[in-house]
Motif scaffolding. Structure first.
Motif, short mmCIF file in Angstrom:
data_model
loop_
_atom_site.label_atom_id
_atom_site.label_comp_id
_atom_site.label_asym_id
_atom_site.label_seq_id
_atom_site.Cartn_x
_atom_site.Cartn_y
_atom_site.Cartn_z
N TYR A 41 3.77 -5.19 6.97
CA TYR A 41 3.23 -5.43 5.64
C TYR A 41 1.84 -4.84 5.55
O TYR A 41 1.07 -4.90 6.51
CB TYR A 41 3.16 -6.94 5.35
CG TYR A 41 4.52 -7.59 5.29
CD1 TYR A 41 5.18 -7.72 4.08
CD2 TYR A 41 5.15 -8.05 6.44
CE1 TYR A 41 6.44 -8.30 4.01
CE2 TYR A 41 6.40 -8.63 6.39
CZ TYR A 41 7.04 -8.76 5.17
OH TYR A 41 8.28 -9.32 5.11
N ILE A 42 1.52 -4.24 4.41
CA ILE A 42 0.17 -3.74 4.20
C ILE A 42 -0.47 -4.53 3.06
O ILE A 42 0.20 -4.94 2.12
CB ILE A 42 0.14 -2.22 3.90
CG1 ILE A 42 1.04 -1.86 2.73
CG2 ILE A 42 0.52 -1.43 5.12
CD1 ILE A 42 0.92 -0.42 2.29
N GLN A 43 -1.78 -4.74 3.20
CA GLN A 43 -2.51 -5.53 2.21
C GLN A 43 -2.99 -4.63 1.08
O GLN A 43 -3.51 -3.54 1.32
CB GLN A 43 -3.71 -6.20 2.86
CG GLN A 43 -4.44 -7.14 1.92
CD GLN A 43 -5.55 -7.91 2.64
OE1 GLN A 43 -5.89 -7.61 3.77
NE2 GLN A 43 -6.08 -8.90 1.97
N GLN A 44 -2.78 -5.10 -0.13
CA GLN A 44 -3.28 -4.38 -1.30
C GLN A 44 -4.81 -4.47 -1.29
O GLN A 44 -5.37 -5.52 -1.00
CB GLN A 44 -2.71 -5.03 -2.57
CG GLN A 44 -2.93 -4.27 -3.83
CD GLN A 44 -2.08 -3.01 -3.88
OE1 GLN A 44 -1.17 -2.81 -3.11
NE2 GLN A 44 -2.42 -2.14 -4.80
N ARG A 45 -5.46 -3.35 -1.57
CA ARG A 45 -6.93 -3.34 -1.55
C ARG A 45 -7.49 -4.37 -2.52
O ARG A 45 -6.97 -4.55 -3.61
CB ARG A 45 -7.46 -1.96 -1.95
CG ARG A 45 -7.29 -0.93 -0.88
CD ARG A 45 -8.04 0.33 -1.27
NE ARG A 45 -7.70 1.43 -0.39
CZ ARG A 45 -8.43 1.78 0.64
NH1 ARG A 45 -9.53 1.13 0.93
NH2 ARG A 45 -8.06 2.77 1.41
N ASN A 48 -5.35 -10.42 -1.98
CA ASN A 48 -4.69 -11.11 -0.87
C ASN A 48 -3.18 -10.92 -0.92
O ASN A 48 -2.44 -11.72 -0.38
CB ASN A 48 -5.03 -12.60 -0.91
CG ASN A 48 -6.48 -12.85 -0.57
OD1 ASN A 48 -7.06 -12.11 0.22
ND2 ASN A 48 -7.07 -13.86 -1.16
N PHE A 50 0.25 -8.86 -0.01
CA PHE A 50 0.81 -7.97 1.01
C PHE A 50 2.15 -7.44 0.52
O PHE A 50 2.93 -8.18 -0.09
CB PHE A 50 1.01 -8.72 2.33
CG PHE A 50 -0.28 -9.06 3.01
CD1 PHE A 50 -0.78 -8.27 4.01
CD2 PHE A 50 -1.00 -10.19 2.64
CE1 PHE A 50 -1.97 -8.58 4.66
CE2 PHE A 50 -2.19 -10.52 3.27
CZ PHE A 50 -2.67 -9.70 4.28
N THR A 58 3.47 3.88 7.85
CA THR A 58 2.22 3.17 8.10
C THR A 58 1.56 3.68 9.37
O THR A 58 0.35 3.89 9.41
CB THR A 58 2.48 1.65 8.20
OG1 THR A 58 3.17 1.21 7.03
CG2 THR A 58 1.19 0.87 8.33
#
Length: 76
Positions: A41-45, A48, A50, A58
């Motif tokens: 999972y990547i975090q949205q800039r 909070n 993901f 990635t």
């Protein structure tokens, strides 16, 4: 600004960049050692939230980011 202040600022920037490079190396190593069936999972800039991401994409973007940081450090 005197040359002493400038070199101190440059040194602080290099230290910060070195810290970020070490962090990024850990990210690349962790992604490299994940089993194929693991989810990433990547975090949205600036939030909070993901999102599910492709592991290989990635890993590739993390390696590119690490390479860019290394080039930036060499250019200093």
């Amino acid at each position: 600004m005197s040359s002493g202040d400038n070199s101190e600022g440059q040194c602080a920037l290099k230290e910060e960049l070195n810290r970020k490079i070490k962090e990024q190396k850990v990210v690349v190593d962790e992604l490299s050692n994940l089993k194929k069936n693991r989810k990433v999972y990547i975090q949205q800039r600036n939030s909070n939230i993901f999102f599910l991401a492709d592991r290989s994409q990635t890993l590739g973007s993390s390696k590119k980011e690490l390479d860019n940081m290394k080039k930036e450090l060499l250019d200093m």
